[in-house]
Design an enzyme around this catalytic site. Sequence first.
Site, PDB file in Angstrom:
ATOM      1  NE  ARG A  37       1.477  -6.175  -3.370  1.00 45.81           N
ATOM      2  CZ  ARG A  37       0.535  -6.073  -3.932  1.00 45.81           C
ATOM      3  NH1 ARG A  37       0.376  -5.633  -5.152  1.00 45.81           N
ATOM      4  NH2 ARG A  37      -0.210  -7.164  -4.342  1.00 45.81           N
ATOM      5  CG  HIS A 120      -4.244  -9.292 -12.662  1.00 46.75           C
ATOM      6  ND1 HIS A 120      -3.116  -8.497 -12.179  1.00 46.75           N
ATOM      7  CD2 HIS A 120      -3.601 -10.755 -13.275  1.00 46.75           C
ATOM      8  CE1 HIS A 120      -1.636  -8.883 -11.392  1.00 46.75           C
ATOM      9  NE2 HIS A 120      -2.009 -10.455 -12.655  1.00 46.75           N
ATOM     10  CB  CYS A 128     -22.321 -17.463 -11.648  1.00 46.52           C
ATOM     11  SG  CYS A 128     -22.539 -18.422 -10.126  1.00 46.52           S
ATOM     12  CB  CYS A 131     -22.512 -21.422 -12.546  1.00 48.64           C
ATOM     13  SG  CYS A 131     -23.919 -19.780 -12.753  1.00 48.64           S
ATOM     14  CB  SER A 188       4.718  -3.008  -6.148  1.00 49.96           C
ATOM     15  OG  SER A 188       3.589  -4.231  -6.604  1.00 49.96           O
ATOM     16  CG  ASN A 209       7.054   3.417  -8.830  1.00 53.34           C
ATOM     17  OD1 ASN A 209       6.855   3.300  -8.179  1.00 53.34           O
ATOM     18  ND2 ASN A 209       6.447   1.459  -9.542  1.00 53.34           N
TER      19      ASN A 209
END
Length: 237
Positions: A37, A120, A128, A131, A188, A209
């Site tokens: 971002r 994440h 896959c 499956c 962010s 940051n």
Amino acid sequence: MRENNLDQLSKLMKQSSYTVILTGAGMSTESGIPDFRSSQGLWTKIDPMQVARPETIEENYKLFHEFYKMRVETLNTKNPHDGHRIIADWEKRGLVKTLITQNVDGFHQLAGSQKILPLHGTIREFRCHHCQKKATESDFIHKKPCQYCGGPLRPNVVLFGESLPMSLLEQAMVEIHKSTLVIVIGTSLRVYPVSQLPEMTKGKKVFINRESVATTLFDLVIQGNAQEVLMALETRL
Ligand code: NAD
């Protein structure tokens, strides 16, 4: 990056009995991996909602595949930086108890962090989409279908609209509840539910940051590049 802010954070770290670090894409920009971002981020050129979502796998696999192939190939030419190594070293020295990351690049693990919760997922493993069986990076790169069911292959990351692995999220919340200091680096804080984690601590909260932010949520804000800030802190610990 103000000297007295760094002194203040090193003092907080020395006093803290349970420090948790939370990182985002900004942790890896100094390794040459674009974030999502900020002004030079990936998402200024491509809309994430168009690509990094499960529907795109079904509706426009070509676009999904091109985007992730580019990201996987970029990653293979890059490496963790000193900031990743410093965090891993702090864990060994007991200065950091747990690292929670939104990053899928695996750089923290490569740098030696052991107690890590990659909320994440990871772009270094493939499966896959239908499956769920494991696949290789080479099969994904060469756009092969799943060898078991013929379904589309994908990296093992959490896409927009997908749920985080519940057990990892629960562990992250337990760690944050235990924490006496949370240091948030290079994110962010726009992605739910990770965005909610820092305020769950009863301890101090620090935000690092490179862009300046006006926030009242944090006890201390340090503006600077992650690697530079971590290196400057390391000399004080
Ligand atoms: P984001 O792009 O929304 O925010 C990145 C933040 O880091 C921005 O606030 C930016 O100002 C800051 N930043 C950039 N470079 C920095 C630096 N050198 N030092 C300090 N700060 C810096 O990223 P996010 O908050 O992590 O967004 C979450 C989503 O992005 C997650 O789903 C994550 O999986 C994904 N993502 C991961 C990677 C990766 O694994 N490297 C890369 C891009 C996006």
